[in-house]
Motif scaffolding. Structure first.
Motif, mmCIF file in Angstrom:
data_model
loop_
_atom_site.group_PDB
_atom_site.id
_atom_site.type_symbol
_atom_site.label_atom_id
_atom_site.label_comp_id
_atom_site.label_asym_id
_atom_site.label_seq_id
_atom_site.Cartn_x
_atom_site.Cartn_y
_atom_site.Cartn_z
ATOM 1 N N MET A 80 -0.935 26.362 34.027
ATOM 2 C CA MET A 80 0.075 25.259 34.028
ATOM 3 C C MET A 80 1.035 25.311 35.306
ATOM 4 O O MET A 80 1.543 26.275 35.255
ATOM 5 C CB MET A 80 0.623 25.101 32.588
ATOM 6 N N ASN A 81 1.184 24.383 35.970
ATOM 7 C CA ASN A 81 2.231 24.376 36.980
ATOM 8 C C ASN A 81 3.307 23.559 36.719
ATOM 9 O O ASN A 81 3.225 22.525 36.102
ATOM 10 C CB ASN A 81 1.534 24.548 38.261
ATOM 11 N N SER A 82 4.111 23.449 37.658
ATOM 12 C CA SER A 82 5.417 22.481 37.643
ATOM 13 C C SER A 82 4.929 20.958 37.938
ATOM 14 O O SER A 82 5.752 20.122 37.259
ATOM 15 C CB SER A 82 6.620 22.986 38.654
ATOM 16 N N ALA A 83 3.907 20.641 38.801
ATOM 17 C CA ALA A 83 3.627 19.749 38.947
ATOM 18 C C ALA A 83 2.887 18.944 37.824
ATOM 19 O O ALA A 83 3.301 17.765 37.582
ATOM 20 C CB ALA A 83 2.608 19.456 40.115
ATOM 21 N N GLY A 84 2.063 19.465 36.981
ATOM 22 C CA GLY A 84 1.575 19.277 35.692
ATOM 23 C C GLY A 84 2.507 18.835 34.783
ATOM 24 O O GLY A 84 2.519 18.100 33.900
ATOM 25 N N ALA A 85 3.501 19.831 34.493
ATOM 26 C CA ALA A 85 4.761 19.713 33.870
ATOM 27 C C ALA A 85 5.446 18.313 33.916
ATOM 28 O O ALA A 85 5.639 17.546 32.967
ATOM 29 C CB ALA A 85 5.656 20.822 33.680
ATOM 30 N N VAL A 86 5.802 18.170 35.159
ATOM 31 C CA VAL A 86 6.638 16.984 35.602
ATOM 32 C C VAL A 86 5.851 15.661 35.222
ATOM 33 O O VAL A 86 6.262 14.761 34.723
ATOM 34 C CB VAL A 86 7.028 16.927 37.177
ATOM 35 N N ALA A 87 4.558 15.709 35.653
ATOM 36 C CA ALA A 87 3.745 14.578 35.386
ATOM 37 C C ALA A 87 3.415 14.305 33.574
ATOM 38 O O ALA A 87 3.641 13.098 33.603
ATOM 39 C CB ALA A 87 2.305 14.583 36.059
ATOM 40 N N ALA A 88 3.453 15.289 33.023
ATOM 41 C CA ALA A 88 3.007 15.248 31.767
ATOM 42 C C ALA A 88 4.534 14.339 31.057
ATOM 43 O O ALA A 88 4.353 13.350 30.160
ATOM 44 C CB ALA A 88 2.723 16.651 31.124
ATOM 45 N N PRO A 125 -1.963 12.886 23.319
ATOM 46 C CA PRO A 125 -2.966 13.122 24.037
ATOM 47 C C PRO A 125 -3.071 12.940 25.311
ATOM 48 O O PRO A 125 -3.526 13.749 26.131
ATOM 49 C CB PRO A 125 -4.249 12.655 23.214
ATOM 50 N N LEU A 126 -2.562 11.669 25.857
ATOM 51 C CA LEU A 126 -2.358 11.506 27.022
ATOM 52 C C LEU A 126 -1.633 12.459 28.045
ATOM 53 O O LEU A 126 -1.993 12.721 29.007
ATOM 54 C CB LEU A 126 -1.829 9.773 27.216
ATOM 55 N N ALA A 134 -1.104 16.651 32.004
ATOM 56 C CA ALA A 134 -0.770 17.995 32.218
ATOM 57 C C ALA A 134 -1.747 18.717 32.887
ATOM 58 O O ALA A 134 -1.807 19.544 33.845
ATOM 59 C CB ALA A 134 -0.161 18.739 31.003
ATOM 60 N N VAL A 135 -3.081 18.763 32.199
ATOM 61 C CA VAL A 135 -4.091 19.638 32.612
ATOM 62 C C VAL A 135 -4.621 19.224 33.869
ATOM 63 O O VAL A 135 -4.951 20.064 34.586
ATOM 64 C CB VAL A 135 -5.265 19.541 31.194
ATOM 65 N N THR A 136 -4.774 17.907 33.864
ATOM 66 C CA THR A 136 -5.548 17.415 35.152
ATOM 67 C C THR A 136 -4.786 17.655 36.403
ATOM 68 O O THR A 136 -5.161 17.985 37.397
ATOM 69 C CB THR A 136 -5.763 15.645 34.949
ATOM 70 N N VAL A 137 -3.688 17.404 36.331
ATOM 71 C CA VAL A 137 -2.377 17.565 37.483
ATOM 72 C C VAL A 137 -2.502 19.195 37.808
ATOM 73 O O VAL A 137 -2.522 19.568 39.006
ATOM 74 C CB VAL A 137 -1.057 16.960 37.309
ATOM 75 N N SER A 138 -2.310 19.858 36.902
ATOM 76 C CA SER A 138 -2.073 21.397 37.135
ATOM 77 C C SER A 138 -3.509 21.573 37.822
ATOM 78 O O SER A 138 -3.437 22.732 38.826
ATOM 79 C CB SER A 138 -1.962 21.967 35.838
ATOM 80 N N LEU A 139 -4.598 21.458 37.226
ATOM 81 C CA LEU A 139 -5.668 21.768 37.916
ATOM 82 C C LEU A 139 -6.011 21.271 39.376
ATOM 83 O O LEU A 139 -6.660 21.855 40.194
ATOM 84 C CB LEU A 139 -6.915 21.403 37.070
ATOM 85 N N ALA A 140 -5.463 20.087 39.653
ATOM 86 C CA ALA A 140 -5.625 19.273 40.998
ATOM 87 C C ALA A 140 -4.811 19.758 41.919
ATOM 88 O O ALA A 140 -4.661 19.554 43.206
ATOM 89 C CB ALA A 140 -5.484 17.898 40.709
ATOM 90 N N THR A 141 -3.733 20.543 41.501
ATOM 91 C CA THR A 141 -2.717 21.342 42.463
ATOM 92 C C THR A 141 -2.666 22.765 42.326
ATOM 93 O O THR A 141 -3.159 23.413 41.619
ATOM 94 C CB THR A 141 -1.448 20.579 42.048
#
Length: 483
Positions: free
Chosen positions: A408-416, A452-453, A458-465
Motif C-alpha cells: 500500500m502506498n500514498s497514491a493508493g491511500a489518497v485515492a481511496a 468496498p469501492l 486503494a489496491v488498484t492504484v497502489s498496484l498501478a504505481t
C-alpha cells in the motif's frame, strides 16, 4: 429532581476537570495523557466517549420505531472493537503518533494525505458532535421546563471547561467516571422493570397504556430484516469504529501495544454489559409504549418509560436518573470528539502548542453549534450511523491496508480516501435532500458499496504505481513488540 441530577453531573464533570488540571504537567499530558493510562481506566474512558446519544437514547428509539433492525446497532457497534482488537490497537500504539494525521505521515510520507486526513478528522468530529447537541436539547425539552437550547449550551460550556483545563488528562478522568454513571442510569430502571415484569406484561396486553402492536409485530417479523440494509449497516458500524478519530486517539494513551490490546478486551466486556441493558429497555419500550407516542418521537422512548410503568414519585426519580445519564453521554462523547479535533487543528495550524490546542477546542465546538442551530435532528441513531458510514469509507480502508499490506502506498491511500469520502457523502446527502425518509437503500445505506469501492481503489492504484521504499521499515515497526 431532574434539575438536581443534571446539575450534579455537571458538578462532577467540573470537579474532574480541575483534578485533571492539577495532574497536568507537560504537553504530552494535554495530547495523550503522557501515555500512562492503564487498560482498565482507558477502557472505561473509551466506553464513556463511545456510548453517545445514539447508544443511550437512539438504539432504544430505533427498536421502538423500526423493530428488529434496531437490534443490529449494538451488534455493529460492538463488532467494531473486535476489529480494533485484532487489526489496529497494538500497531497504532506502536506507531508513537499523537494524532491520526501523524500516523498517516509516518506510514505514507505524504503531506497531501496528512492534510486530507486532518480535514476528514475535523469534518467527522463536527458531524458527530451535532447529534450530541440535538440530544441534549431533546432531553432538556422533554424532562424540564427549560427551552431545549439551554441543554445544548450547557454541554458546550462544560466540554470547553474540561478540554481547555487539562486536555486529554482531564477528559480521561471525566469519561471513565461518566461511563459508570451512564451504566448506573440504565441499570437501576432496568432492575425496577425486571422486578415488576408482571406489570409490564399487563400493560403490554392492554391493561395500561396499550400495546405497541406495530412494534411487537416488527420485532417478530423483521428479524433478521432486509438483508441488504442489515449487511450495509453492520459493515458500516463495524468498520466505522476503525475510522473514528476520537476512538483511535485513545490507543495513543496506553503505555505499549500489549496494554492497548488489553484495553480493547476490557472494553468489549463493558460495552456488552451496557448494550444488554439497552436492548432489554428497548424491547420493553416497544411492548408498553402507545403507538402514537412511539411514532411521535422515538428518541424519547427511554424517557417515556417511567411514566408508563411507575407511580408519579418513582417515575420522577427514574426520569431524573435517566436525564443525568443522558447528559453524561452527551458530555463524554462531545469531550472526546473535541479533544481529537483540537489535537489535529493544533498540530496542523498552530505548531502543536498547548495554546494551539485550546484554540482548536474553540474551533471544534463553534461549527457544530452553528450546524445544530441550522438543522433538525435526523434521529440520533441515524445521524451517528451516517458518520460511521463516512468513517468506514475513508479512514478505515487506509488504516487496515496501511497496517497490514506493505505494498500500500500514498497514491493508493489518497485515492481511496477521496473516492470513499466523495461516494458516501454524495449518496447520504442525495438521499436526504431529494428523497427524505423514502430514500433508496443504496443511498440511505451506501456503506454496502462505498466501503468496498474505497478498498478496491486503494489496491488498484497502489498496484498501478511505484512501491514505497520506506514501507517495509514502518510496517515492521508497527508489528514488532516494543523493545
Amino acid at each position: 429532581m431532574t434539575y438536581t441530577a443534571v446539575l450534579l453531573i455537571c458538578a462532577v464533570t467540573l470537579a474532574l476537570a480541575f483534578w485533571g488540571l492539577r495532574l497536568r504537567r507537560t504537553t504530552g499530558d494535554f495530547y495523550v495523557a503522557s501515555r500512562r493510562v492503564s487498560p482498565w481506566m482507558n477502557a472505561a474512558a473509551i466506553a464513556g466517549e463511545y456510548l453517545s446519544a445514539a447508544s443511550f437514547l437512539g438504539v432504544i428509539g430505533l427498536i421502538v420505531s423500526v423493530g428488529a433492525l434496531g437490534l443490529w446497532l449494538p451488534l455493529g457497534y460492538a463488532a467494531g472493537f473486535v476489529m480494533l482488537l485484532v487489526f489496529v490497537a497494538a500497531p497504532l500504539r506502536r506507531s508513537g503518533a499523537y494524532t491520526l494525521p501523524d500516523f498517516m505521515m509516518l506510514r505514507f510520507r505524504s503531506a497531501a494525505l496528512r492534510r486530507i486526513t486532518a480535514l476528514v478528522v475535523v469534518v467527522l468530529g463536527w458531524f458527530y458532535v451535532v447529534p450530541q447537541l440535538h440530544g441534549a436539547a431533546l432531553v432538556t425539552d422533554f424532562a424540564t421546563a427549560l427551552p431545549g437550547w439551554t441543554g445544548a449550551a450547557l454541554v458546550v460550556g462544560l466540554v470547553l471547561a474540561v478540554v481547555l483545563s487539562g486536555g486529554m488528562r482531564s477528559v480521561t478522568l471525566a469519561q471513565a467516571v461518566q461511563y459508570w454513571i451512564k451504566l448506573t442510569a440504565l441499570l437501576i430502571p432496568a432492575i425496577f422493570i425486571a422486578l415488576r415484569w408482571d406489570s409490564v406484561q399487563h400493560t403490554a396486553s392492554g391493561g395500561g397504556a396499550g400495546a405497541a402492536s406495530g412494534a411487537v409485530a416488527s420485532l417478530s417479523e423483521q428479524l433478521p430484516g432486509d438483508p441488504l440494509v442489515v449487511f450495509s449497516l453492520v459493515l458500516a458500524l463495524s468498520l466505522g469504529a476503525l475510522g473514528l478519530p476520537h476512538v483511535l486517539v485513545r490507543f495513543y494513551t496506553n503505555p505499549d501495544g500489549a496494554s492497548a490490546r488489553s484495553t480493547v478486551t476490557v472494553l468489549l466486556a463493558l460495552l456488552g454489559l451496557f448494550y444488554l441493558i439497552t436492548v432489554f429497555l428497548g424491547v420493553t419500550a416497544a411492548l408498553v409504549l402507545p403507538d402514537d407516542d412511539a411514532a411521535a418521537d422515538a428518541d424519547t422512548a427511554l424517557l417515556q418509560l417511567p411514566a408508563v410503568l411507575f407511580d408519579p414519585l418513582a417515575s420522577d426519580v427514574l426520569l431524573a436518573l435517566l436525564a443525568a445519564g443522558a447528559f453524561a453521554a452527551f458530555l463524554s462523547t462531545a469531550s472526546g470528539l473535541v479533544v481529537s479535533v483540537s489535537a489535529v487543528v493544533s498540530q496542523e495550524l498552530f505548531g502543536g502548542s498547548v495554546a494551539g490546542f485550546r484554540w482548536g477546542a474553540v474551533i471544534a465546538v463553534v461549527v457544530p453549534v452553528l450546524l445544530t442551530v441550522m438543522t433538525a435532528s435526523l434521529g440520533l441513531a441515524g445521524a451517528v450511523a451516517m458518520v460511521f458510514t463516512m468513517a468506514a469509507s475513508t479512514v478505515a480502508p487506509v488504516m487496515l491496508l496501511g497496517i497490514w499490506w506493505q505494498r500500500m502506498n500514498s497514491a493508493g491511500a489518497v485515492a481511496a480516501m477521496l473516492t470513499g469520502g466523495a461516494a458516501s457523502t454524495a449518496a447520504l446527502l442525495s438521499g436526504i435532500l431529494f428523497f427524505g425518509s423514502d430514500a433508496p437503500v443504496l443511498l440511505a445505506y451506501p456503506g454496502v458499496w462505498s466501503i468496498p469501492l474505497a478498498f478496491c481503489v486503494a489496491v488498484t492504484v497502489s498496484l498501478a504505481t511505484a512501491p514505497m521504499p520506506s514501507a517495509a521499515a514502518v510496517v515492521a515497526r508497527l508489528h514488532l513488540p516494543e523493545g
